[in-house]
Scaffold this motif. Structure first.
Motif, PDB file in Angstrom:
ATOM      1  N   ARG A   1      14.775-157.687 -29.010  1.00  0.00           N
ATOM      2  CA  ARG A   1      15.707-156.948 -27.684  1.00  0.00           C
ATOM      3  C   ARG A   1      16.401-155.508 -27.939  1.00  0.00           C
ATOM      4  NH1 ARG A   1      17.146-162.123 -25.847  1.00  0.00           N
ATOM      5  NH2 ARG A   1      18.648-161.899 -27.122  1.00  0.00           N
ATOM      6  N   SER A   2      16.999-155.510 -29.781  1.00  0.00           N
ATOM      7  CA  SER A   2      17.125-154.319 -29.919  1.00  0.00           C
ATOM      8  C   SER A   2      16.529-153.209 -29.674  1.00  0.00           C
ATOM      9  CB  SER A   2      18.464-154.215 -30.964  1.00  0.00           C
ATOM     10  OG  SER A   2      19.214-155.555 -30.359  1.00  0.00           O
ATOM     11  N   VAL A   3      15.618-153.330 -30.692  1.00  0.00           N
ATOM     12  CA  VAL A   3      14.177-152.438 -30.886  1.00  0.00           C
ATOM     13  C   VAL A   3      13.416-152.639 -29.721  1.00  0.00           C
ATOM     14  CG1 VAL A   3      11.601-152.347 -32.330  1.00  0.00           C
ATOM     15  CG2 VAL A   3      14.217-153.668 -33.655  1.00  0.00           C
ATOM     16  N   ALA A   4      13.373-153.360 -28.821  1.00  0.00           N
ATOM     17  CA  ALA A   4      12.866-152.851 -27.127  1.00  0.00           C
ATOM     18  C   ALA A   4      13.455-151.565 -27.257  1.00  0.00           C
ATOM     19  CB  ALA A   4      12.647-153.837 -26.207  1.00  0.00           C
ATOM     20  N   GLY A   5      14.686-151.786 -26.924  1.00  0.00           N
ATOM     21  CA  GLY A   5      15.561-150.795 -26.322  1.00  0.00           C
ATOM     22  C   GLY A   5      15.471-149.309 -27.203  1.00  0.00           C
ATOM     23  N   LEU A   6      15.498-149.420 -28.229  1.00  0.00           N
ATOM     24  CA  LEU A   6      15.333-148.309 -29.085  1.00  0.00           C
ATOM     25  C   LEU A   6      14.159-147.550 -28.816  1.00  0.00           C
ATOM     26  CD1 LEU A   6      16.606-149.778 -32.788  1.00  0.00           C
ATOM     27  CD2 LEU A   6      17.751-147.721 -31.453  1.00  0.00           C
ATOM     28  N   LEU A   7      12.912-148.359 -28.651  1.00  0.00           N
ATOM     29  CA  LEU A   7      11.496-147.465 -28.679  1.00  0.00           C
ATOM     30  C   LEU A   7      11.612-146.672 -27.490  1.00  0.00           C
ATOM     31  CD1 LEU A   7       9.959-151.006 -29.813  1.00  0.00           C
ATOM     32  CD2 LEU A   7       9.242-148.509 -30.951  1.00  0.00           C
ATOM     33  N   ALA A   8      12.352-147.408 -25.987  1.00  0.00           N
ATOM     34  CA  ALA A   8      12.582-147.295 -25.263  1.00  0.00           C
ATOM     35  C   ALA A   8      13.329-145.512 -24.935  1.00  0.00           C
ATOM     36  CB  ALA A   8      13.925-147.873 -23.720  1.00  0.00           C
ATOM     37  N   ARG A   9      14.678-145.776 -25.641  1.00  0.00           N
ATOM     38  CA  ARG A   9      15.227-144.745 -25.656  1.00  0.00           C
ATOM     39  C   ARG A   9      14.441-143.640 -26.252  1.00  0.00           C
ATOM     40  NH1 ARG A   9      21.441-145.997 -29.770  1.00  0.00           N
ATOM     41  NH2 ARG A   9      21.223-143.110 -29.641  1.00  0.00           N
ATOM     42  N   PHE A  10      13.916-143.814 -28.034  1.00  0.00           N
ATOM     43  CA  PHE A  10      12.861-142.838 -28.277  1.00  0.00           C
ATOM     44  C   PHE A  10      11.965-142.822 -28.477  1.00  0.00           C
ATOM     45  CE2 PHE A  10      17.219-143.656 -30.730  1.00  0.00           C
ATOM     46  CZ  PHE A  10      17.876-142.278 -30.720  1.00  0.00           C
ATOM     47  N   GLY A  11      11.075-143.717 -27.975  1.00  0.00           N
ATOM     48  CA  GLY A  11       9.525-143.321 -26.982  1.00  0.00           C
ATOM     49  C   GLY A  11       9.079-142.624 -28.655  1.00  0.00           C
ATOM     50  N   GLY A  12       8.056-142.360 -28.255  1.00  0.00           N
ATOM     51  CA  GLY A  12       7.572-141.128 -29.810  1.00  0.00           C
ATOM     52  C   GLY A  12       7.854-140.785 -30.802  1.00  0.00           C
ATOM     53  N   GLN A  13       9.471-140.540 -30.663  1.00  0.00           N
ATOM     54  CA  GLN A  13       9.728-139.688 -31.458  1.00  0.00           C
ATOM     55  C   GLN A  13       9.943-140.467 -32.815  1.00  0.00           C
ATOM     56  OE1 GLN A  13      13.423-138.026 -30.208  1.00  0.00           O
ATOM     57  NE2 GLN A  13      13.823-139.136 -28.705  1.00  0.00           N
TER      58      GLN A  13
END
Length: 153
Positions: free
Chosen positions: A112-124
């Protein structure tokens, strides 16, 4: 004993030692002088080794995320420290996008934490460093669930 928190368990350990029960600490230290032995890897060095490898893989340039485990976990805090200090010193063009995320005790919490980071930072995000097994498993699950990346990521 392998403590999850260097501070919380110190008092019960000290009480056990006072009652004649010897204590051996493995991998994650305690804020106590009582244990008869302490056996550990060099966690700061482990974090430094990971930083060097990730820095090399990125060619010294990129954006990374540090996924921490939990506040008070001495072993993973050492890995975090070794990683962040080495990245800053040896790879100044590698930017930490986030180093404040704590994954928690389970792979599901980490997912869940990493999914949030992926959503927040996308392809960065060019790289992720996780400090323990459950965080890594959760990060992998989040990455697999987000693959293939959405158009533009």
């Amino acid at each position: 004993m392998a403590s999850l928190d260097a501070r919380v368990i110190s008092q019960p350990v000290d009480l056990a030692i006072a009652r004649g029960v010897p204590d051996v600490v493995i991998d994650s230290g305690l804020e106590s002088a009582g244990p008869v032995s302490y056996i550990s890897t060099d966690n700061d060095r482990g974090g430094a080794v990971a930083a060097r490898r990730l820095g090399e893989l990125l060619g010294g340039v990129g954006r990374v995320v540090l996924v921490r485990y939990a506040v008070g976990s001495q072993s993973t805090e050492g890995r975090e420290r070794g990683f962040t200090e080495t990245i800053a010193r040896e790879f100044p063009k590698v930017i930490l996008l986030s180093d404040a995320e704590h994954a928690g005790a389970t792979a599901e919490d980490a997912r869940r934490s990493v999914a949030g980071l992926l959503a927040r930072f996308g392809g960065q995000i060019d790289g992720i460093f996780c400090t323990n097994e459950s965080s890594t498993a959760g990060a992998m699950a989040a990455l697999e669930a987000s693959w293939p990346p959405a158009k533009g990521r």
